[in-house]
Design an enzyme around this catalytic site. Sequence first.
Site, PDB file in Angstrom:
ATOM      1  N   GLY A  21       6.130   1.650  -2.491  1.00 43.97           N
ATOM      2  CA  GLY A  21       5.018   2.495  -2.934  1.00 43.97           C
ATOM      3  C   GLY A  21       5.346   3.926  -2.545  1.00 43.97           C
ATOM      4  N   LYS A  22       4.633   4.852  -3.149  1.00 42.90           N
ATOM      5  CA  LYS A  22       4.903   6.250  -2.843  1.00 42.90           C
ATOM      6  C   LYS A  22       3.687   6.838  -2.128  1.00 42.90           C
ATOM      7  CE  LYS A  22       5.726   9.179  -6.213  1.00 42.90           C
ATOM      8  NZ  LYS A  22       5.407  10.436  -5.477  1.00 42.90           N
ATOM      9  N   GLY A  23       3.889   7.464  -0.993  1.00 41.58           N
ATOM     10  CA  GLY A  23       2.757   8.108  -0.317  1.00 41.58           C
ATOM     11  C   GLY A  23       2.949   9.614  -0.417  1.00 41.58           C
ATOM     12  N   ASP A 138     -12.351   5.248   5.544  1.00 37.87           N
ATOM     13  CA  ASP A 138     -11.645   5.434   4.274  1.00 37.87           C
ATOM     14  C   ASP A 138     -11.423   4.100   3.565  1.00 37.87           C
ATOM     15  OD1 ASP A 138      -8.635   7.231   3.226  1.00 37.87           O
ATOM     16  OD2 ASP A 138     -10.572   6.844   2.284  1.00 37.87           O
ATOM     17  N   LYS A 140     -11.440   1.727   0.677  1.00 35.48           N
ATOM     18  CA  LYS A 140     -11.471   1.758  -0.799  1.00 35.48           C
ATOM     19  C   LYS A 140     -10.327   0.885  -1.272  1.00 35.48           C
ATOM     20  CE  LYS A 140      -8.990   6.126  -0.444  1.00 35.48           C
ATOM     21  NZ  LYS A 140      -9.070   7.587  -0.602  1.00 35.48           N
ATOM     22  N   ASN A 143      -6.667   1.413  -0.387  1.00 32.55           N
ATOM     23  CA  ASN A 143      -6.181   1.263   0.992  1.00 32.55           C
ATOM     24  C   ASN A 143      -6.071  -0.193   1.403  1.00 32.55           C
ATOM     25  OD1 ASN A 143      -5.819   3.886   1.535  1.00 32.55           O
ATOM     26  ND2 ASN A 143      -7.708   4.191   2.686  1.00 32.55           N
ATOM     27  N   ASP A 156      -3.651   1.078   6.474  1.00 32.23           N
ATOM     28  CA  ASP A 156      -4.060   2.476   6.550  1.00 32.23           C
ATOM     29  C   ASP A 156      -3.061   3.370   5.871  1.00 32.23           C
ATOM     30  OD1 ASP A 156      -6.141   3.862   7.240  1.00 32.23           O
ATOM     31  OD2 ASP A 156      -6.045   3.388   9.365  1.00 32.23           O
ATOM     32  N   THR A 174     -10.870   9.682  -3.177  1.00 37.35           N
ATOM     33  CA  THR A 174     -11.991   9.349  -4.071  1.00 37.35           C
ATOM     34  C   THR A 174     -13.306   9.726  -3.421  1.00 37.35           C
ATOM     35  OG1 THR A 174     -11.691   7.175  -3.111  1.00 37.35           O
ATOM     36  CG2 THR A 174     -11.053   7.442  -5.396  1.00 37.35           C
TER      37      THR A 174
HETATM   38  C1  LIG Z   1      -0.747   0.291   9.410  1.00 35.91           C
HETATM   39  O1  LIG Z   1      -0.319   0.902   8.209  1.00 35.91           O
HETATM   40  C2  LIG Z   1      -0.178   2.266   8.197  1.00 35.91           C
HETATM   41  C3  LIG Z   1      -0.372   3.114   9.320  1.00 35.91           C
HETATM   42  C4  LIG Z   1      -0.228   4.500   9.185  1.00 35.91           C
HETATM   43  C5  LIG Z   1       0.123   5.034   7.953  1.00 35.91           C
HETATM   44  C6  LIG Z   1       0.287   6.509   7.755  1.00 35.91           C
HETATM   45  O2  LIG Z   1       0.934   6.907   6.808  1.00 35.91           O
HETATM   46  N1  LIG Z   1      -0.371   7.341   8.619  1.00 35.91           N
HETATM   47  C7  LIG Z   1      -0.327   8.734   8.535  1.00 35.91           C
HETATM   48  C8  LIG Z   1       0.627   9.434   7.786  1.00 35.91           C
HETATM   49  C9  LIG Z   1       0.615  10.831   7.745  1.00 35.91           C
HETATM   50  C10 LIG Z   1      -0.353  11.561   8.436  1.00 35.91           C
HETATM   51  C11 LIG Z   1      -1.321  10.844   9.163  1.00 35.91           C
HETATM   52  C12 LIG Z   1      -1.295   9.452   9.220  1.00 35.91           C
HETATM   53  C13 LIG Z   1       0.324   4.218   6.833  1.00 35.91           C
HETATM   54  C14 LIG Z   1       0.191   2.822   6.958  1.00 35.91           C
HETATM   55  N2  LIG Z   1       0.333   1.925   5.894  1.00 35.91           N
HETATM   56  C15 LIG Z   1       0.938   2.219   4.697  1.00 35.91           C
HETATM   57  O3  LIG Z   1       1.397   3.305   4.426  1.00 35.91           O
HETATM   58  C16 LIG Z   1       1.035   1.097   3.675  1.00 35.91           C
HETATM   59  C17 LIG Z   1       2.406   1.191   2.988  1.00 35.91           C
HETATM   60  S1  LIG Z   1       2.479   0.309   1.464  1.00 35.91           S
HETATM   61  C18 LIG Z   1       2.812  -1.321   1.889  1.00 35.91           C
HETATM   62  N3  LIG Z   1       2.872  -1.695   3.175  1.00 35.91           N
HETATM   63  C19 LIG Z   1       3.121  -3.004   3.471  1.00 35.91           C
HETATM   64  N4  LIG Z   1       3.313  -3.936   2.550  1.00 35.91           N
HETATM   65  C20 LIG Z   1       3.272  -3.605   1.239  1.00 35.91           C
HETATM   66  N5  LIG Z   1       3.461  -4.575   0.284  1.00 35.91           N
HETATM   67  C21 LIG Z   1       3.013  -2.265   0.882  1.00 35.91           C
HETATM   68 BR1  LIG Z   1       2.919  -1.748  -0.942  1.00 35.91          BR
END
Ligand SMILES: COc1ccc(C(=O)Nc2ccccc2)cc1NC(=O)CCSc1ncnc(N)c1Br
Length: 262
Positions: A21-23, A138, A140, A143, A156, A174
């Site tokens: 996925g792209k963040g 958050d 939705k 997420n 998250d 959103t």
């Molecule tokens: C505990 O999960 C997180 C905890 C933290 C953050 C995060 O970026 N924090 C953050 C980033 C920047 C600034 C402030 C906070 C992001 C995630 N989670 C994610 O990004 C989900 C990624 S997508 C995915 N993941 C697993 N299995 C799949 N099949 C997929 Br599709």
Amino acid sequence: STKYRTREWSLHDFDMGRPLGKGKFGRVYMVRTKVEPKYIVALKTLYKSEIVESKVEKQIRREIEIQQNLRHPNILRLYGYFHDEKRIFLMLEFAGKGELYKQLSKYHRFSERRSSRYIDQMADALIYLHSKHVIHRDIKPENLLIGINGELKIGDFGWSVHAPGNRRMTLCGTLDYLPPEMVEGKEHNEKVDHWALGVLTYEFVCGFPPFEDRNSTNNTYRRIAKVDLRFEDKEVRLSEDVKDLITKFSSSFVMNRRNACP
Ligand SMILES: COc1ccc(C(=O)Nc2ccccc2)cc1NC(=O)CCSc1ncnc(N)c1Br
């Protein structure tokens, strides 16, 4: 397992897999540890330059601190993290059935049986989060992730946003899920998560959020502030039970507002 926390990880420990996925701050890859036992994890890359630019380093430090202490089957695990000179890498639990919103857009809406299973798991996760005095704020579909056995996981996404595509995006994500007190910029407590759970229930069984007005965000604000909940959509047959549940989620919030302003 504590092994993860103590040892220093680096990119060389993993075989790279497909992008997941792209963040906003970077990408997520499916990766596997090179040595036995071969764990599959979702590796999220965040670019330090972007994080500094967006002044979210405190937020991510706080988020990593919070996430590393959370252990719940319906909350995506953050196993640990490491960094190189340019990037921070988050080692996340891999959710085997991917992103819930993709299922929601594919099927347009979920059956009440499937929705009640998801909302039940969300409620468990929120009870756990609130017991740790963490307010999610958050909730939705974007997420939420689905585990290999179909279980719901709050993943998250921090400040990541999905490619604009067909997702409703406003300034800060959103608008549809914001409760009145956030829309009015008031202070908020964990009841904002209860409110969002009602909005989520509505979106699961109807296929669109309750206060959405695709043409005017102002009108969405107004409808939220008035708690203008409507069930009249012809083609969606809703049981009295689910209408009652959704109404209770929003009324629990209204009670809260009444308490807040005597
Ligand atoms: C505990 O999960 C997180 C905890 C933290 C953050 C995060 O970026 N924090 C953050 C980033 C920047 C600034 C402030 C906070 C992001 C995630 N989670 C994610 O990004 C989900 C990624 S997508 C995915 N993941 C697993 N299995 C799949 N099949 C997929 Br599709």
